[in-house]
Write an enzyme that holds these catalytic residues in place. Sequence first.
Site, mmCIF file in Angstrom:
data_model
loop_
_atom_site.group_PDB
_atom_site.id
_atom_site.type_symbol
_atom_site.label_atom_id
_atom_site.label_comp_id
_atom_site.label_asym_id
_atom_site.label_seq_id
_atom_site.Cartn_x
_atom_site.Cartn_y
_atom_site.Cartn_z
ATOM 1 N N VAL A 16 33.560 74.392 56.792
ATOM 2 C CA VAL A 16 32.432 73.454 56.812
ATOM 3 C C VAL A 16 31.220 74.069 57.498
ATOM 4 O O VAL A 16 30.100 74.008 56.982
ATOM 5 C CB VAL A 16 32.850 72.135 57.515
ATOM 6 C CG1 VAL A 16 31.629 71.270 57.815
ATOM 7 C CG2 VAL A 16 33.833 71.373 56.649
ATOM 8 N N LEU A 152 32.213 67.816 51.486
ATOM 9 C CA LEU A 152 32.358 68.930 50.543
ATOM 10 C C LEU A 152 33.828 69.195 50.203
ATOM 11 O O LEU A 152 34.719 68.831 50.971
ATOM 12 C CB LEU A 152 31.714 70.201 51.108
ATOM 13 C CG LEU A 152 32.224 70.782 52.431
ATOM 14 C CD1 LEU A 152 33.543 71.497 52.282
ATOM 15 C CD2 LEU A 152 31.183 71.716 53.008
ATOM 16 N N GLU A 154 36.564 72.183 49.256
ATOM 17 C CA GLU A 154 36.781 73.629 49.209
ATOM 18 C C GLU A 154 36.919 74.039 47.747
ATOM 19 O O GLU A 154 37.480 73.311 46.937
ATOM 20 C CB GLU A 154 38.038 74.002 50.002
ATOM 21 C CG GLU A 154 37.784 73.936 51.492
ATOM 22 C CD GLU A 154 39.017 74.242 52.324
ATOM 23 O OE1 GLU A 154 39.935 74.905 51.826
ATOM 24 O OE2 GLU A 154 39.052 73.795 53.484
ATOM 25 N N PHE A 248 40.381 62.303 40.227
ATOM 26 C CA PHE A 248 41.555 62.127 41.095
ATOM 27 C C PHE A 248 42.669 61.337 40.431
ATOM 28 O O PHE A 248 43.453 60.669 41.088
ATOM 29 C CB PHE A 248 41.149 61.524 42.447
ATOM 30 C CG PHE A 248 40.588 62.584 43.346
ATOM 31 C CD1 PHE A 248 39.306 63.059 43.161
ATOM 32 C CD2 PHE A 248 41.370 63.149 44.332
ATOM 33 C CE1 PHE A 248 38.801 64.085 43.939
ATOM 34 C CE2 PHE A 248 40.871 64.172 45.122
ATOM 35 C CZ PHE A 248 39.580 64.634 44.917
ATOM 36 N N CYS A 259 42.458 68.686 54.766
ATOM 37 C CA CYS A 259 41.833 67.376 55.023
ATOM 38 C C CYS A 259 42.699 66.175 54.682
ATOM 39 O O CYS A 259 42.983 65.355 55.556
ATOM 40 C CB CYS A 259 40.520 67.285 54.256
ATOM 41 S SG CYS A 259 39.252 68.343 54.966
HETATM 42 N N1 LIG Z 1 37.584 72.120 55.040
HETATM 43 C C1 LIG Z 1 37.132 71.087 54.377
HETATM 44 O O1 LIG Z 1 37.214 71.004 53.162
HETATM 45 C C2 LIG Z 1 36.492 69.939 55.120
HETATM 46 C C3 LIG Z 1 35.739 68.981 54.409
HETATM 47 C C4 LIG Z 1 35.154 67.946 55.113
HETATM 48 C C5 LIG Z 1 35.324 67.837 56.486
HETATM 49 N N2 LIG Z 1 36.081 68.758 57.144
HETATM 50 C C6 LIG Z 1 36.217 68.633 58.598
HETATM 51 O O2 LIG Z 1 35.346 69.575 59.201
HETATM 52 C C7 LIG Z 1 35.945 70.085 60.400
HETATM 53 C C8 LIG Z 1 36.048 71.600 60.327
HETATM 54 O O3 LIG Z 1 36.920 71.929 59.278
HETATM 55 P P1 LIG Z 1 37.048 73.431 58.734
HETATM 56 O O4 LIG Z 1 37.951 73.395 57.564
HETATM 57 O O5 LIG Z 1 35.678 74.008 58.591
HETATM 58 O O6 LIG Z 1 37.775 74.108 59.989
HETATM 59 P P2 LIG Z 1 38.009 75.677 60.260
HETATM 60 O O7 LIG Z 1 39.276 75.764 60.998
HETATM 61 O O8 LIG Z 1 37.825 76.454 58.995
HETATM 62 O O9 LIG Z 1 36.796 76.079 61.236
HETATM 63 C C9 LIG Z 1 36.670 75.646 62.545
HETATM 64 C C10 LIG Z 1 35.924 76.717 63.330
HETATM 65 O O10 LIG Z 1 35.598 76.202 64.611
HETATM 66 C C11 LIG Z 1 35.745 77.247 65.556
HETATM 67 N N3 LIG Z 1 35.871 76.666 66.908
HETATM 68 C C12 LIG Z 1 36.920 76.037 67.464
HETATM 69 N N4 LIG Z 1 36.625 75.625 68.724
HETATM 70 C C13 LIG Z 1 35.331 75.987 68.938
HETATM 71 C C14 LIG Z 1 34.433 75.819 70.034
HETATM 72 N N5 LIG Z 1 34.804 75.181 71.134
HETATM 73 N N6 LIG Z 1 33.192 76.325 69.932
HETATM 74 C C15 LIG Z 1 32.796 76.965 68.799
HETATM 75 N N7 LIG Z 1 33.604 77.143 67.727
HETATM 76 C C16 LIG Z 1 34.853 76.654 67.790
HETATM 77 C C17 LIG Z 1 36.976 77.992 65.087
HETATM 78 O O11 LIG Z 1 37.055 79.287 65.627
HETATM 79 C C18 LIG Z 1 36.738 77.994 63.562
HETATM 80 O O12 LIG Z 1 35.986 79.110 63.160
HETATM 81 C C19 LIG Z 1 37.293 69.382 60.529
HETATM 82 O O13 LIG Z 1 37.144 68.251 61.344
HETATM 83 C C20 LIG Z 1 37.605 68.949 59.111
HETATM 84 O O14 LIG Z 1 38.426 67.819 59.066
HETATM 85 C C21 LIG Z 1 36.656 69.813 56.501
#
Ligand SMILES: NC(=O)c1ccc[n+]([C@@H]2O[C@H](COP(=O)([O-])OP(=O)(O)OC[C@H]3O[C@@H](n4cnc5c(N)ncnc54)[C@H](O)[C@@H]3O)[C@@H](O)[C@H]2O)c1
Length: 428
Positions: A16, A152, A154, A248, A259
């Site tokens: 994200v 979004l 993936e 879906f 997610c």
């Molecule tokens: N992946 C998806 O499709 C998606 C879609 C919508 C919402 N989300 C939500 O968005 C959020 C992030 O998801 P993601 O898939 O991008 O996660 P991810 O695991 O790919 O990325 C998270 C990042 O945060 C970093 N991080 C952790 N602690 C940190 C800190 N204290 N300071 C700075 N960086 C830190 C990690 O190193 C990692 O790079 C989640 O809450 C998820 O539910 C994800």
Amino acid sequence: MGAATEPIAVIGTGYVGLVTAAGFAKLGNEVWCVDIDADKIQRLEEGEIPIYEPGLAECVAANRERLHFSTELAPALEHARLLFVAVGTPPTYSGDADLSAVNAVVDAMPSSDRHALVMKSTVPVGTGSAIKRSFVERGKAGFAYVSCPEFLKEGSALHDFLHPDRVVVGDDGDWAGDAVSELYAPLNAELVRTDVASAEMIKLAANAFLATKISFINEIANVCEETGADVLEVARGMGLDQRIGRHFLKPGIGFGGSCFPKDVSALKQLAGNSGYHFQLLTAVIEVNELQKRRVIAKLQKHLGSLVGKRVALLGLAFKANTDDMREASSLVLSARLQADGAKIRAYDPIAETEARKLMGGVEFADDALSAIDGADACVIVTEWPEFNNLDWSVVARRMSGRVVIDGRNFLDPDRVRAAGFIYEGIGR
Ligand SMILES: NC(=O)c1ccc[n+]([C@@H]2O[C@H](COP(=O)([O-])OP(=O)(O)OC[C@H]3O[C@@H](n4cnc5c(N)ncnc54)[C@H](O)[C@@H]3O)[C@@H](O)[C@H]2O)c1
């Protein structure tokens, strides 16, 4: 400060965060990216993209001069007033969301009257209110807070960022909500400006509803198998009803990914913690767990005991066009198959590196044909487009068995059967 020139910070550069950063850089904003993963930041600084997401590498490269990467918060705080939080919120053992990364970010914020946290991470309803309370208790009441959940997908994340169905902004009606709304204005999406708790619930409810749709059509598929109906025809006939919609309604081997499983569970737990038993979601989760295992029964039907049988798994990522293996159905499938004594050879065009970390006892192949060499059965687990180009007469020569289980209803059954295979999809 105009939206086009508003510098922003993104904390957490995962799926994200990095897409959000690249998207806003493309729109002309300077973006200060922060991550605690020093290796990731170094790779990003060197122009390497740590995840697979179509178009992302090109977008980062094209807007490189507006993207700044650091493990330190200070430059972000200096240059930006809007601090987007996109850190992970994985499930805990109890099924609640683990907010430790979010809390670490909150704890690191200084006292300030000019900054706002903009929450992109998916968090339980009430998180924003708790964070605002903690700011007040710690003498940081000037720090503003906005909930701006991310929708979004993936595999098409950058496209989804640039063409959102809607933008949700939950806030107290202060400068920060206005600034976030203005930042998104160039995307011309419908804006849902609401309170923080409602914004948080919109995200959880949207994912829970989509997961419910999947479990619903999977159950219809299972009944179709018992009754002789074809679920693809059923889904087409249902989906043309505008009240239902086509999306879906694809039966398969259950939803996975980072997610849906965690957000459905988090909403169920959130309801439970508030004293409400969310019966529907309990069933959605159970149907999904059972659906992943139905492939085993299909294999047993044709192969008998699975002891010593060679099974090829084609595709491992939780869906096509991503390298994300979080909660992928392939993990459950390979563990169950191995527990029943089968030998697994697997192939995924993109997710192998991640898969190797998570799947023990599996032999990995360099391409689909090497994976099916000598196999008794082949299972399509992820709908990678390249599997549709397989020459099934060649596959027939290289496999020793004749069973093809299409876990995504992705192949043309007639083509597969014409090569002499027993084809089984889901619900047809
Ligand atoms: N992946 C998806 O499709 C998606 C879609 C919508 C919402 N989300 C939500 O968005 C959020 C992030 O998801 P993601 O898939 O991008 O996660 P991810 O695991 O790919 O990325 C998270 C990042 O945060 C970093 N991080 C952790 N602690 C940190 C800190 N204290 N300071 C700075 N960086 C830190 C990690 O190193 C990692 O790079 C989640 O809450 C998820 O539910 C994800």
